[in-house]
Design a protein around this motif. Structure first.
Motif, PDB file in Angstrom:
ATOM      1  N   GLU A 100       0.824  -1.208   0.000  1.00 41.82           N
ATOM      2  CA  GLU A 100       0.000   0.000   0.000  1.00 41.82           C
ATOM      3  C   GLU A 100       0.858   1.258   0.000  1.00 41.82           C
ATOM      4  O   GLU A 100       1.930   1.289   0.604  1.00 41.82           O
ATOM      5  CB  GLU A 100      -0.906   0.036   1.233  1.00 41.82           C
ATOM      6  CG  GLU A 100      -1.962  -1.043   1.261  1.00 41.82           C
ATOM      7  CD  GLU A 100      -2.889  -0.872   2.458  1.00 41.82           C
ATOM      8  OE1 GLU A 100      -2.790   0.161   3.157  1.00 41.82           O
ATOM      9  OE2 GLU A 100      -3.703  -1.782   2.702  1.00 41.82           O
ATOM     10  N   VAL A 101       0.354   2.282  -0.687  1.00 43.11           N
ATOM     11  CA  VAL A 101       0.917   3.629  -0.535  1.00 43.11           C
ATOM     12  C   VAL A 101      -0.259   4.567  -0.308  1.00 43.11           C
ATOM     13  O   VAL A 101      -1.252   4.520  -1.034  1.00 43.11           O
ATOM     14  CB  VAL A 101       1.751   4.054  -1.772  1.00 43.11           C
ATOM     15  CG1 VAL A 101       0.917   4.050  -3.037  1.00 43.11           C
ATOM     16  CG2 VAL A 101       2.372   5.425  -1.557  1.00 43.11           C
ATOM     17  N   ASN A 102      -0.148   5.375   0.725  1.00 43.06           N
ATOM     18  CA  ASN A 102      -1.250   6.256   1.093  1.00 43.06           C
ATOM     19  C   ASN A 102      -0.936   7.696   0.707  1.00 43.06           C
ATOM     20  O   ASN A 102       0.126   8.234   1.052  1.00 43.06           O
ATOM     21  CB  ASN A 102      -1.503   6.174   2.604  1.00 43.06           C
ATOM     22  CG  ASN A 102      -2.683   7.047   3.022  1.00 43.06           C
ATOM     23  OD1 ASN A 102      -3.639   7.200   2.279  1.00 43.06           O
ATOM     24  ND2 ASN A 102      -2.602   7.613   4.208  1.00 43.06           N
ATOM     25  N   LEU A 103      -1.844   8.294  -0.036  1.00 45.70           N
ATOM     26  CA  LEU A 103      -1.756   9.720  -0.369  1.00 45.70           C
ATOM     27  C   LEU A 103      -2.857  10.415   0.429  1.00 45.70           C
ATOM     28  O   LEU A 103      -4.001  10.476  -0.017  1.00 45.70           O
ATOM     29  CB  LEU A 103      -1.948   9.940  -1.874  1.00 45.70           C
ATOM     30  CG  LEU A 103      -1.003   9.159  -2.787  1.00 45.70           C
ATOM     31  CD1 LEU A 103      -1.303   9.465  -4.250  1.00 45.70           C
ATOM     32  CD2 LEU A 103       0.460   9.478  -2.475  1.00 45.70           C
ATOM     33  N   PRO A 104      -2.543  10.901   1.625  1.00 51.83           N
ATOM     34  CA  PRO A 104      -3.567  11.392   2.558  1.00 51.83           C
ATOM     35  C   PRO A 104      -4.483  12.441   1.933  1.00 51.83           C
ATOM     36  O   PRO A 104      -4.031  13.336   1.216  1.00 51.83           O
ATOM     37  CB  PRO A 104      -2.745  11.979   3.709  1.00 51.83           C
ATOM     38  CG  PRO A 104      -1.436  11.261   3.644  1.00 51.83           C
ATOM     39  CD  PRO A 104      -1.182  11.040   2.179  1.00 51.83           C
ATOM     40  N   LEU A 105      -5.772  12.321   2.233  1.00 52.97           N
ATOM     41  CA  LEU A 105      -6.748  13.238   1.655  1.00 52.97           C
ATOM     42  C   LEU A 105      -6.528  14.680   2.099  1.00 52.97           C
ATOM     43  O   LEU A 105      -6.870  15.612   1.382  1.00 52.97           O
ATOM     44  CB  LEU A 105      -8.165  12.788   2.044  1.00 52.97           C
ATOM     45  CG  LEU A 105      -8.696  11.578   1.274  1.00 52.97           C
ATOM     46  CD1 LEU A 105      -9.944  11.030   1.953  1.00 52.97           C
ATOM     47  CD2 LEU A 105      -9.012  11.959  -0.167  1.00 52.97           C
ATOM     48  N   ASP A 106      -5.992  14.863   3.288  1.00 53.92           N
ATOM     49  CA  ASP A 106      -5.802  16.224   3.776  1.00 53.92           C
ATOM     50  C   ASP A 106      -4.407  16.768   3.502  1.00 53.92           C
ATOM     51  O   ASP A 106      -4.017  17.825   4.003  1.00 53.92           O
ATOM     52  CB  ASP A 106      -6.094  16.297   5.287  1.00 53.92           C
ATOM     53  CG  ASP A 106      -5.282  15.285   6.084  1.00 53.92           C
ATOM     54  OD1 ASP A 106      -4.545  14.498   5.452  1.00 53.92           O
ATOM     55  OD2 ASP A 106      -5.409  15.271   7.324  1.00 53.92           O
ATOM     56  N   GLU A 107      -3.632  16.050   2.702  1.00 54.62           N
ATOM     57  CA  GLU A 107      -2.273  16.477   2.358  1.00 54.62           C
ATOM     58  C   GLU A 107      -2.312  17.379   1.122  1.00 54.62           C
ATOM     59  O   GLU A 107      -3.168  17.245   0.253  1.00 54.62           O
ATOM     60  CB  GLU A 107      -1.407  15.257   2.061  1.00 54.62           C
ATOM     61  CG  GLU A 107       0.082  15.529   1.993  1.00 54.62           C
ATOM     62  CD  GLU A 107       0.690  15.785   3.362  1.00 54.62           C
ATOM     63  OE1 GLU A 107       1.118  16.935   3.574  1.00 54.62           O
ATOM     64  OE2 GLU A 107       0.713  14.870   4.191  1.00 54.62           O
ATOM     65  N   GLU A 108      -1.380  18.318   1.039  1.00 53.96           N
ATOM     66  CA  GLU A 108      -1.281  19.137  -0.158  1.00 53.96           C
ATOM     67  C   GLU A 108      -0.779  18.270  -1.312  1.00 53.96           C
ATOM     68  O   GLU A 108       0.095  17.417  -1.141  1.00 53.96           O
ATOM     69  CB  GLU A 108      -0.307  20.305   0.069  1.00 53.96           C
ATOM     70  CG  GLU A 108      -0.825  21.342   1.036  1.00 53.96           C
ATOM     71  CD  GLU A 108       0.100  22.541   1.120  1.00 53.96           C
ATOM     72  OE1 GLU A 108       0.919  22.728   0.190  1.00 53.96           O
ATOM     73  OE2 GLU A 108       0.004  23.287   2.103  1.00 53.96           O
TER      74      GLU A 108
END
Length: 355
Positions: free
Chosen positions: A230-238
């Motif tokens: 898995e790789v997570n691209l956080p929803l609240d990240e720019e």
């Protein structure tokens, strides 16, 4: 044919006046029991079918529907739902239909509660709803049931809420399909990447959660030896931070050549692959939004799974219209087709097509 039967024909058969037939058809008072019985018998014998469209137009009242969907960026899956819903309203403008779209933050229960309470204050005739968690959504739908306000669910099917109708994909089956299609081209791989977007460890929708369940179930049964990283691209990240996360991932995992995103944001990875000239890596994802389509044509996205968002929006309004205005029965569960788009057929895919 039934639609050509005139009120005069019914009156002659029943032995009553035209005015009496008109009062019976429109359920008006001042009709004797014997006349009512004769008219109803004539209607049955003549197999009379009322023209519901004409009746609804003659009634001359207005209807206000509300659609509660998550806040979203432009060109997203939700944009197409909005366009489909507004098209259905436009095509039925003679019936005085109106639709207001209301937005809530999908990862904030308080935002959903505030939005649905505002919706209820407007006394809607019907509601289209993208649910959040079952517990929070039930607060709203219980109130809708108490007020006899029909509602249609989109995106996630929750039968316990007893909606009038549901439009969306079978999410578990869609996840199976995604895994099956991916492994047609990744059969020799030892590792694949699963791109996710979460906030505080939570995915944005139950639909995506169910897709992952289906995806992992298929992989476990058919390719248990393949590792899913898995790789997570956080929803609240720019968004500018995503490139750094992806660069770190692909540098650490040079063995990864195939990826999957179970949401509409495969283009985030697709654009990164093109920018960094990683031509030996592809990702597959969901939804025929413009950025995804561009990456598909450029080769960084291998497949897109389409879920007919425009049609979901269109038919959700149509279900409310048929049930509320025309008093017709509508289908309770409407699973959308699971279409696979490639470079070869994407230009022939019509997002706005409806029957």
């Amino acid at each position: 044919m039934a639609e050509k039967i005139r009120i005069k024909d019914i009156a002659e058969r029943a032995g009553v006046s035209v005015g009496t037939v008109d009062r019976v058809l429109h359920k008006r008072p001042n009709v004797s029991a014997s006349a009512l019985k004769r008219v109803e018998k004539a209607l049955e014998e003549m197999n009379y079918q009322p023209n519901m469209y004409a009746s609804a137009l003659a009634y001359n009242r207005s209807y206000k529907f509300y659609c509660l969907i998550p806040k979203h960026a432009s060109e997203a899956y939700w944009d197409e739902i909005e366009m489909g819903a507004m098209k259905a309203i436009e095509q039925r403008r003679d019936f005085y239909l109106d639709l207001e779209i209301m937005y809530y933050s999908r990862l904030s229960p308080d935002s959903f509660i505030e939005t649905y309470k505002k919706c209820l204050s407007y006394n809607p005739d019907g509601v289209i709803l993208v649910p959040t968690t079952l517990e929070v959504t039930r607060q709203f739908t219980d109130e809708l049931h108490d007020r006899n306000i029909p509602f249609v669910l989109l995106d996630s099917y929750m039968p316990a809420l007893q909606p009038l109708s549901f439009y969306g994909q079978d999410s578990i089956q869609s996840g199976h399909f995604a895994a099956h299609m991916l492994m047609l081209i990744a059969r020799q791989e030892t590792t694949i990447m699963l791109m996710k977007q979460t906030k505080d460890g939570k995915m944005a929708s139950r639909q995506q959660e169910n897709r992952e369940v289906g995806f992992r179930d298929y992989m476990k049964k058919n390719f248990p030896e393949v590792k899913i990283v898995e790789v997570n691209l956080p929803l609240d990240e720019e968004k500018k931070q995503y490139d750094g996360i992806l660069e770190k991932f692909f540098s650490k995992h040079p063995e990864v050549h195939h990826c999957v995103a179970l949401n509409s944001k495969a283009h985030i990875v697709g654009e990164f692959l093109l920018k960094t000239k990683r031509h030996n890596v592809q990702i597959m994802g969901y939804d025929m939004v413009h950025k995804n389509a561009d990456c598909l044509r450029a080769g960084s996205i291998s497949f897109l799974i389409a879920q007919h968002a425009y049609q979901q929006g269109y038919f959700s309004v149509d279900s409310l219209f048929r049930a509320i205005v025309l008093k017709k029965k509508v289908e309770a569960v409407n699973y959308m087709p699971i279409d696979l788009l490639t470079q070869e057929n994407i230009d022939f895919y019509h997002r706005s097509w409806v029957q």
